[in-house]
Scaffold this active site. Structure first.
Site, PDB file in Angstrom:
ATOM      1  N   LYS A  22      40.346 -17.940   8.137  1.00 23.24           N
ATOM      2  CA  LYS A  22      41.845 -18.119   8.442  1.00 23.24           C
ATOM      3  C   LYS A  22      42.427 -16.417   8.377  1.00 23.24           C
ATOM      4  CE  LYS A  22      44.824 -19.152   5.110  1.00 23.24           C
ATOM      5  NZ  LYS A  22      45.776 -18.360   4.920  1.00 23.24           N
ATOM      6  N   ASN A  23      41.972 -15.802   7.189  1.00 22.83           N
ATOM      7  CA  ASN A  23      42.844 -14.720   6.910  1.00 22.83           C
ATOM      8  C   ASN A  23      42.370 -13.401   7.747  1.00 22.83           C
ATOM      9  OD1 ASN A  23      43.980 -15.722   4.949  1.00 22.83           O
ATOM     10  ND2 ASN A  23      43.271 -14.883   3.164  1.00 22.83           N
ATOM     11  N   ARG A  92      53.033 -16.948   5.820  1.00 24.48           N
ATOM     12  CA  ARG A  92      53.295 -15.615   5.384  1.00 24.48           C
ATOM     13  C   ARG A  92      52.703 -14.358   6.221  1.00 24.48           C
ATOM     14  NH1 ARG A  92      55.198 -11.536   1.506  1.00 24.48           N
ATOM     15  NH2 ARG A  92      53.588 -10.086   1.314  1.00 24.48           N
ATOM     16  N   CYS A 116      52.955 -20.168   1.483  1.00 29.87           N
ATOM     17  CA  CYS A 116      52.832 -20.825  -0.010  1.00 29.87           C
ATOM     18  C   CYS A 116      53.665 -20.432  -0.948  1.00 29.87           C
ATOM     19  CB  CYS A 116      51.480 -21.152  -0.213  1.00 29.87           C
ATOM     20  SG  CYS A 116      50.399 -22.067   0.777  1.00 29.87           S
ATOM     21  N   ARG A 121      56.028 -12.602  -3.447  1.00 29.86           N
ATOM     22  CA  ARG A 121      55.296 -12.271  -2.264  1.00 29.86           C
ATOM     23  C   ARG A 121      56.527 -11.264  -1.544  1.00 29.86           C
ATOM     24  NH1 ARG A 121      51.319 -16.499   0.301  1.00 29.86           N
ATOM     25  NH2 ARG A 121      50.229 -14.955   0.623  1.00 29.86           N
ATOM     26  N   PRO A 122      56.944 -10.053  -2.144  1.00 27.63           N
ATOM     27  CA  PRO A 122      57.676  -9.334  -1.213  1.00 27.63           C
ATOM     28  C   PRO A 122      57.308  -8.683   0.106  1.00 27.63           C
ATOM     29  CG  PRO A 122      57.168  -8.243  -3.236  1.00 27.63           C
ATOM     30  CD  PRO A 122      56.661  -9.788  -3.365  1.00 27.63           C
ATOM     31  N   ILE A 123      57.825  -7.866   0.831  1.00 29.28           N
ATOM     32  CA  ILE A 123      57.564  -7.354   1.953  1.00 29.28           C
ATOM     33  C   ILE A 123      57.689  -5.727   1.955  1.00 29.28           C
ATOM     34  CG2 ILE A 123      56.980  -9.051   3.284  1.00 29.28           C
ATOM     35  CD1 ILE A 123      59.641  -8.315   4.969  1.00 29.28           C
ATOM     36  N   ASP A 124      58.393  -5.344   0.726  1.00 28.01           N
ATOM     37  CA  ASP A 124      58.787  -3.914   0.615  1.00 28.01           C
ATOM     38  C   ASP A 124      57.744  -2.969   1.087  1.00 28.01           C
ATOM     39  OD1 ASP A 124      57.506  -5.074  -1.594  1.00 28.01           O
ATOM     40  OD2 ASP A 124      57.900  -3.033  -2.619  1.00 28.01           O
ATOM     41  N   ASP A 306      42.160 -16.060  -4.073  1.00 24.23           N
ATOM     42  CA  ASP A 306      42.183 -17.612  -3.514  1.00 24.23           C
ATOM     43  C   ASP A 306      41.178 -18.463  -3.737  1.00 24.23           C
ATOM     44  OD1 ASP A 306      44.282 -16.559  -1.833  1.00 24.23           O
ATOM     45  OD2 ASP A 306      42.837 -16.118  -0.059  1.00 24.23           O
ATOM     46  N   ILE A 328      46.796 -11.075  -9.165  1.00 23.50           N
ATOM     47  CA  ILE A 328      47.268 -10.946  -7.916  1.00 23.50           C
ATOM     48  C   ILE A 328      48.786 -11.456  -7.595  1.00 23.50           C
ATOM     49  CG2 ILE A 328      46.927 -10.710  -5.279  1.00 23.50           C
ATOM     50  CD1 ILE A 328      44.846  -9.099  -7.137  1.00 23.50           C
ATOM     51  N   ARG A 398      46.490 -25.989   6.147  1.00 26.83           N
ATOM     52  CA  ARG A 398      46.728 -24.485   6.472  1.00 26.83           C
ATOM     53  C   ARG A 398      45.447 -23.772   6.570  1.00 26.83           C
ATOM     54  NH1 ARG A 398      52.326 -22.531   3.874  1.00 26.83           N
ATOM     55  NH2 ARG A 398      51.594 -20.974   5.492  1.00 26.83           N
TER      56      ARG A 398
END
Ligand code: UD1
Length: 417
Positions: A22-23, A92, A116, A121-124, A306, A328, A398
């Protein structure tokens, strides 16, 4: 709302094929919008997260179809640069479309991504990197308004943490940028190498994928290509956990064992024996697992976050105490409460979980709240006394393709209702 019903204590046996990752599939699908012509992405798993990416591609104007295991994408007809909130919230990884759409159209408008609930889970880091590449990004009312009026340009980017998503974002954005981009402290996950391999087949010039420093020389155009997604190492680790807790012997086909180099020794420590030969992994578990030494999640090549949840479920029935340290994501022990409803003995403080093995778990109703947490409940259900009813199956779907079918073909008593 679907549920899984698992009747535990059935031995597993036989061979199963491990689905595509998936990733890997998600960033590769996002990257297709940079290309001219028809892409054929083989070994693309049938998952709700992959469907969500296909819906975004279609919304942007791409032609997307599926032919058995392959997804076919033609991005010649891209005619939009916005992604509606409803589509962004599905996963995400929709955030990697930001760099892709910006590189393709010079503009992008989208909301913050979903995914999830496993922490902030920021996107900075994504935004900072794209700004370094010349993007003008305004954040207002939950939306990101981005433009690169003069195109993106190469930059020297040092990541404060080897973020997988940020590394992919930069790789995709940098392929068609003017000049050379250098990423220091880049993520080294096998999925990063897979994305680089796909992009290089399309004509990109990416060097050093899988190493700490990556160099991307911008090119003027990319042509579509055919690419096969690598096997999913986390699904492999989950299936190994399923066999481990049931004292079973199974064979996993289509595995790249070197991608599991930090996971295999942990199972060996628990008393399992593992042989890797010609793309197959033979897994034999003892009747009773031994406890494992402290398991610390780390960026690749360290132990993957994971795989923490499925391994933690296995530790619940091992002989002795296993300690987990989750480095993580800060909210990644939500499955432990549900495992305790099944009789597990777990204490969590911050990023540490101490798992005291018990003789057996018992079946009850449990509810998944995230993808890998859902997988851990399936692992627990397989070894529990009696029947386990698992809610929140949408999370499992998912990332795991027909998981109940895979397990029942191996001999488990599991069905979806
Ligand atoms: C990817 C994987 C996910 C895996 C994770 C870590 C996909 C689709 N998902 O997620 O399955 O668990 O890698 O291996 O590939 N961070 C920031 N700012 C940012 C970006 C990240 O602070 O801009 C932090 C995150 O909150 C997290 C850490 O960095 O604490 C790692 O995140 P990252 O490696 O980016 O994970 P994802 O790409 O989201």
């Amino acid at each position: 709302m679907s549920k899984l019903l698992v009747t535990g204590r059935k031995k597993l046996s036989g061979e199963t094929y491990v689905q595509g990752a998936k990733n890997s599939a998600l960033p590769v699908l996002a990257a297709t919008i940079l290309t001219k012509g028809e892409n054929v992405i083989y070994n693309c798993p049938v998952l709700s997260d992959v469907d969500a990416s296909a819906r975004i591609l279609r919304y942007l104007g791409c032609k997307v179809s599926r032919s058995s295991g392959a997804v076919i994408v033609d991005a010649d007809t891209v005619d939009r640069c916005d992604i509606p909130d409803e589509l962004m919230r599905k996963t995400r990884s929709s955030i990697v479309f930001l760099g892709a759409v910006l590189a393709r159209t010079g503009k992008a408008r989208m909301s913050f991504p979903g995914g999830c609930e496993i922490g902030l889970r920021p996107i900075d880091m994504h935004i900072k990197a794209l700004r370094q590449m010349g993007a003008v990004i305004k954040e207002k009312h939950g939306y990101l308004d981005c433009a690169a009026p003069n195109g993106l340009r190469g930059a020297k980017i040092t990541l404060s943490f080897p973020s997988v998503g940020t590394t992919e974002e930069i790789m995709i954005a940098a392929c068609l940028a003017q000049g050379t981009t250098t990423v220091t402290n880049a993520a080294r996950e096998p999925e990063i190498c897979d994305l680089a391999e796909y992009l290089n087949k399309c004509g990109a010039k990416i060097y050093g994928a899988g190493e700490g420093v990556m160099v991307i020389e911008g090119v003027t155009s990319l042509n579509a290509s055919h690419h096969s997604i690598i096997p999913d190492r986390i699904v492999a680790a989950t299936l190994m956990s399923c066999a481990a807790v049931t004292g079973s012997s199974i064979t996993l086909d289509g595995v790249i064992c070197s991608n599991l180099a930090s996971v295999i020794p942990v199972f060996e420590e628990a008393g399992c024996s593992i042989k890797c030969r010609s793309g197959k992994l033979e897994f034999n578990a003892p009747e009773k697992l031994k406890s494992m030494k402290t398991i610390r999640t780390m960026p690749y090549p360290g132990f993957p976050t994971d795989a923490q949840a499925p391994l933690l479920a296995a530790a619940c029935v091992a002989d002795g105490t296993t300690v987990f340290v989750e480095n993580i994501f800060e909210n990644r022990y939500r499955h432990t409460g549900e495992l305790m409803r099944m009789g597990a003995n777990i204490k969590t403080v911050g990023k540490v979980a101490v798992v005291e093995g018990v003789n057996s778990l018992y079946g009850t109703y449990v509810e998944a709240t995230d993808l890998r947490g859902a997988a851990s409940l399936v692992v627990a259900g397989l070894c529990a006394d009696g029947q386990t009813e698992i809610g929140g199956v949408k999370y499992l779907e998912r990332g795991y393709e027909n998981f109940e079918l895979t397990l029942s073909e191996l001999g488990a008593d599991i069905k979806k209702i």
